[in-house]
Design an enzyme around this catalytic site. Structure first.
Site, PDB file in Angstrom:
ATOM      1  N   THR A  74       0.851  -1.192   0.000  1.00  0.00           N
ATOM      2  CA  THR A  74       0.000   0.000   0.000  1.00  0.00           C
ATOM      3  C   THR A  74       0.887   1.243   0.000  1.00  0.00           C
ATOM      4  OG1 THR A  74      -1.733  -1.193   1.165  1.00  0.00           O
ATOM      5  CG2 THR A  74      -1.835   1.214   1.250  1.00  0.00           C
ATOM      6  N   GLN A 188       0.589 -10.210  -5.780  1.00  0.00           N
ATOM      7  CA  GLN A 188       0.050 -11.576  -5.752  1.00  0.00           C
ATOM      8  C   GLN A 188       0.868 -12.580  -6.561  1.00  0.00           C
ATOM      9  OE1 GLN A 188      -2.268 -12.830  -3.890  1.00  0.00           O
ATOM     10  NE2 GLN A 188      -3.153 -10.978  -3.009  1.00  0.00           N
ATOM     11  N   SER A 208       4.768  -6.911  -1.259  1.00  0.00           N
ATOM     12  CA  SER A 208       4.437  -6.985   0.174  1.00  0.00           C
ATOM     13  C   SER A 208       4.896  -8.342   0.690  1.00  0.00           C
ATOM     14  CB  SER A 208       2.917  -6.870   0.379  1.00  0.00           C
ATOM     15  OG  SER A 208       2.609  -5.792   1.210  1.00  0.00           O
ATOM     16  N   ALA A 209       5.784  -8.335   1.699  1.00  0.00           N
ATOM     17  CA  ALA A 209       6.417  -9.587   2.136  1.00  0.00           C
ATOM     18  C   ALA A 209       5.418 -10.619   2.662  1.00  0.00           C
ATOM     19  CB  ALA A 209       7.453  -9.279   3.218  1.00  0.00           C
ATOM     20  N   HIS A 210       4.347 -10.154   3.294  1.00  0.00           N
ATOM     21  CA  HIS A 210       3.452 -11.133   3.939  1.00  0.00           C
ATOM     22  C   HIS A 210       2.629 -11.940   2.945  1.00  0.00           C
ATOM     23  CE1 HIS A 210      -0.600  -9.069   3.744  1.00  0.00           C
ATOM     24  NE2 HIS A 210       0.201  -8.082   3.384  1.00  0.00           N
ATOM     25  N   CYS A 334     -12.796 -10.956   4.084  1.00  0.00           N
ATOM     26  CA  CYS A 334     -14.144 -11.478   4.320  1.00  0.00           C
ATOM     27  C   CYS A 334     -15.110 -10.316   4.507  1.00  0.00           C
ATOM     28  CB  CYS A 334     -14.199 -12.415   5.503  1.00  0.00           C
ATOM     29  SG  CYS A 334     -15.634 -13.483   5.349  1.00  0.00           S
TER      30      CYS A 334
END
Ligand code: PLP
Length: 390
Positions: A74, A188, A208-210, A334
């Site tokens: 982000t 992604q 993004s590492a996570h 979600c």
């Protein structure tokens, strides 16, 4: 009850190698990498190595590209869009290049800063439509690339919700020919696609590492050296003044190791996950009527399966599966309690009925064949229950 995780596009668990590499920097090696005394040495060297790992992951090197280590995609997306666009803004006056071109199903990390630049600074945004599988309209994208007017163009490599893979090579190259900086959200695709020639057609890439088994709140913006942009955070001289603030050393180290592992594991892990995704679909299709695989027909990420179960509200599907121990999601995260249909599925023209009955299943390292069979059977059962009830 065992909890089964099927939401790897939302985030991934921290990998063992990344965690072990991070440990020294959470304990003994606490020096600030910017200090010149001995406590700064090991953290500084570890950051330099992590930077190399990120460059390697994109098949590039320090001569061609630089890495701005940051707090996630982000931040990277905001930095690239605002930093490049506002650079054209000189002495309080808009320059001639005031157009931002972006795809219709970009992450909000691109859409919102583009809107903000339009509202506050009068940039013109051109939002290029996608087809019913989520693929960008290439001709419309190309038409919008006016070299005299376009400040920056942005297109994600693959969509987080449906998994659609975009023709970033073709469109990034078209931007390069026209001298327009091309920003790619590659969040992604790490560990899922071959990224070896990324910087041949991208000017700025957000990671993004996570999303690839690294720590949360950590990322990288990789820039070709010729890209000029302003900082988002002004302050000290970290990251060549492009991202001020003391480095999160352990996280940066974890990201480097995770990037390396993702590249190493991709050749065997991506086909394994794809096989499981296909098994999941066929087992669901065998048991359930009126189910659509959203995005089918387009090139898709190996581990993503977005489906609409007509007559079953997404939030009820997610909640009932959660009660049974299966974590899946509706859309980007979600959407329980959120009555609105997914913006992305609506932009794909799927209509409210399909958008409001869609769920996303995303697979990863921890997914096994047994888990996939269990999920398919549970989903089929929940769909029968909800259809009987609604
Ligand atoms: N882009 C895509 C495609 C994403 O899936 C995400 C996260 O869900 C982001 C950007 C933003 O990443 P982060 O929340 O780690 O900053």
């Amino acid at each position: 009850m065992l909890a089964r995780y099927f939401d790897y596009n939302a985030t991934t668990p921290l990998g063992g190698d990344a965690r072990r590499a991070m440990e020294p920097y959470l304990e003994g090696q606490y020096g600030n990498p910017m200090t010149s005394h001995r406590f700064g040495e090991a953290p500084r060297a570890a950051i330099a190595a992590a930077r190399e790992d990120v460059l390697d992951c994109l098949g590039t090197d320090a001569a061609t590209s630089r890495v701005v280590l940051n707090g996630g995609a982000t931040e990277g997306l905001n930095h690239a869009l605002k930093g490049i666009a506002l650079r054209a803004w000189r002495g309080g006056r808009p320059g001639p290049r005031r157009r931002i071109v972006l795809g219709a199903i970009e992450h909000v990390g691109v859409k919102r800063p583009a809107q903000w630049l339009a509202e506050r600074f009068g940039f013109e945004t051109v939002v290029v439509p996608v087809d019913s599988t989520g693929v960008i309209d290439v001709d419309r994208f190309l038409e919008a690339l006016d070299p005299d007017r376009t400040a920056v163009a942005a297109l994600h490599w693959a969509n987080n919700e449906v998994g659609t893979i975009q023709p970033v090579g073709e469109l990034g190259s078209a931007c390069r020919e026209r001298g327009i900086p091309f920003l790619c959200d590659a969040v992604q695709v790490v560990g899922k696609l071959d990224l070896g020639s990324t910087m041949e057609f991208c000017d700025a890439v957000a990671l993004s590492a996570h999303k690839f088994y690294g720590p949360k709140g950590t990322g990288a913006l990789v820039l070709r050296r010729e890209v000029e942009l302003d900082p988002l955070l002004h302050g000290a001289t970290q990251e060549d003044g492009l991202r001020a603030g003391t480095h999160a050393v352990a996280n940066i180290v974890g990201q480097g190791v995770a990037a390396r592992r993702a590249t190493e594991q991709r050749p065997h892990e991506a086909p394994r996950v794809e096989r499981l995704r296909n098994l999941l679909w066929s087992r669901i299709e065998d048991q359930v009527d009126e189910v659509h695989w959203n995005g089918r027909g387009a090139p898709l990420l190996v581990g993503t399966l977005n489906m609409s179960f007509l007559g079953c509200p997404s939030s009820e599907l997610c909640d009932e599966l959660d009660r049974r121990g299966f974590a899946i999601s509706a859309g980007a995260a979600c959407r329980s309690g959120d009555p609105r249909p997914s913006e992305n599925l609506m932009a794909m023209g799927l209509g409210e009925a399909r958008a409001l009955s869609s769920v996303r299943v995303s697979l990863g390292h921890g997914t096994s064949e047994d888990q996939v069979r269990e999920l398919a059977d549970a989903l089929a059962d929940v769909v029968r229950l909800l259809r009987a009830r609604n």
